[in-house]
Design an enzyme around this catalytic site. Structure first.
Site, PDB file in Angstrom:
ATOM      1  CB  THR A  32      -0.967   0.046   1.201  1.00  0.00           C
ATOM      2  OG1 THR A  32      -0.296   0.572   2.356  1.00  0.00           O
ATOM      3  CG2 THR A  32      -1.547  -1.316   1.513  1.00  0.00           C
ATOM      4  CG  ASP A  56      -5.007   8.638   4.466  1.00  0.00           C
ATOM      5  OD1 ASP A  56      -4.335   8.259   5.459  1.00  0.00           O
ATOM      6  OD2 ASP A  56      -5.536   9.765   4.404  1.00  0.00           O
ATOM      7  CG  ASN A  83       6.841   0.335   7.006  1.00  0.00           C
ATOM      8  OD1 ASN A  83       7.794   0.440   7.773  1.00  0.00           O
ATOM      9  ND2 ASN A  83       6.767   1.019   5.866  1.00  0.00           N
ATOM     10  CB  SER A 134       6.902  -0.391  17.591  1.00  0.00           C
ATOM     11  OG  SER A 134       6.841   0.541  18.637  1.00  0.00           O
ATOM     12  CE1 TYR A 148       7.893   7.765  14.980  1.00  0.00           C
ATOM     13  CE2 TYR A 148       9.458   7.338  16.745  1.00  0.00           C
ATOM     14  CZ  TYR A 148       8.906   6.988  15.535  1.00  0.00           C
ATOM     15  OH  TYR A 148       9.348   5.872  14.872  1.00  0.00           O
ATOM     16  CE  LYS A 152       6.399   4.350  15.499  1.00  0.00           C
ATOM     17  NZ  LYS A 152       5.763   3.528  14.448  1.00  0.00           N
ATOM     18  CB  THR A 183      14.499   5.532   6.361  1.00  0.00           C
ATOM     19  OG1 THR A 183      13.978   6.051   7.596  1.00  0.00           O
ATOM     20  CG2 THR A 183      15.002   4.111   6.576  1.00  0.00           C
TER      21      THR A 183
END
Length: 272
Positions: A32, A56, A83, A134, A148, A152, A183
């Site tokens: 996705t 979404d 993810n 996570s 954030y 998590k 990333t």
């Protein structure tokens, strides 16, 4: 034997890297992305073995539709990898309501909706593996990432509970908990709060605390993630990177020592 994997957030970063590795070894993948054009290179290379799905994850109904679409196309779903997510950088005081809600909507609620959608299918199969991406920041915290961190921690609490609820149905649950990797998470995919200068020294110290060696190489995670997917008895908590373990060990050791120091006062509070 090849597996059928459903993975969110596959347009870039870990998601795309892992989707490609799975396809390369012969697995079938429902991938996705908010923009399915970001998956064109994979669809051109792997044809009917990949099902690109525009999604979404903030849209609960769309999450159920996507899971059911993948199930109809492939006939089963062996593994779900939640993810999709992003990083919000800034002090807690700086964070707007919209920023906080957006962070929780994607990182926590999006993951919840996909999980809920997959469970009836996996229960009917009497098998399945739900993998939640996570962070080691669901076990410890860093400044300037408060919301954030909270998202998590919520993912970890949800997933630990889920594991105890679904194990008798043959469903396994794992939390992938990476330390920092190079990333787009801290770059193009990240969001920033409007800075308040009183927090500048904390942000400066945070930035200076990271060395080039602190950031793992994303491509190096592939072997470990494939091993997790293939494990007969996968772990609930799975740390990624060499920074995560010593950081978590230190914090948990300090936490246990603090509990120990206050245990008599804590016990007296029970009342009998």
């Amino acid at each position: 034997m090849s597996k059928i994997i459903f993975i969110t957030g596959a347009s870039r970063g870990f998601g795309k890297l892992w989707a490609k590795a799975l396809l390369e070894r012969g697995d079938k993948v429902a991938a996705t992305a908010r923009n399915v054009n970001d998956l064109n290179d994979l669809t051109e290379q792997y044809g009917e073995n990949i099902l690109p799905v525009e999604l979404d994850v903030n849209d609960r109904e769309a999450c159920f539709t996507a899971i059911n679409q993948a199930h109809s196309y492939f006939g089963q779903i062996d593994v779900v990898i939640n993810n999709a997510g992003f990083g919000l950088f800034g002090a807690i005081e700086e964070t707007t309501e919209k920023q906080a809600r957006n962070q929780m909507e994607t990182n926590f609620f999006g993951l919840l909706w996909i999980t809920q959608a997959a469970l009836p299918i996996m229960r009917a199969q009497k098998s399945g593996h739900i993998i939640q991406v996570s962070s080691f920041l669901g076990l410890v915290t860093l400044p300037v990432l408060g919301i954030y961190n909270a998202s998590k921690y919520a993912v970890n609490g949800l997933s630990e509970t889920l594991a105890s609820e679904v194990k008798d149905f043959g469903i396994k649950v794992s939390l992938i908990e990476p330390n920092g990797f190079s990333t787009d998470w801290s770059g193009a995919s990240a969001f920033q709060t409007e800075p308040n200068e009183v927090y500048a020294p904390i942000k400066k110290a945070f930035a200076e605390g990271a060395t080039p060696d602190s950031w793992g190489k994303p491509v190096s995670t592939t072997k470990a993630v494939l091993a997790l997917i293939d494990a007969e008895n996968p772990p609930l908590h799975f740390l990624l990177g060499k920074v995560a373990y010593p950081g978590v060990k230190q914090v948990y050791s300090e936490r246990l020592a603090e509990f120990e120091a206050w245990k008599e006062v804590s016990a007296e509070a029970h009342g009998h």
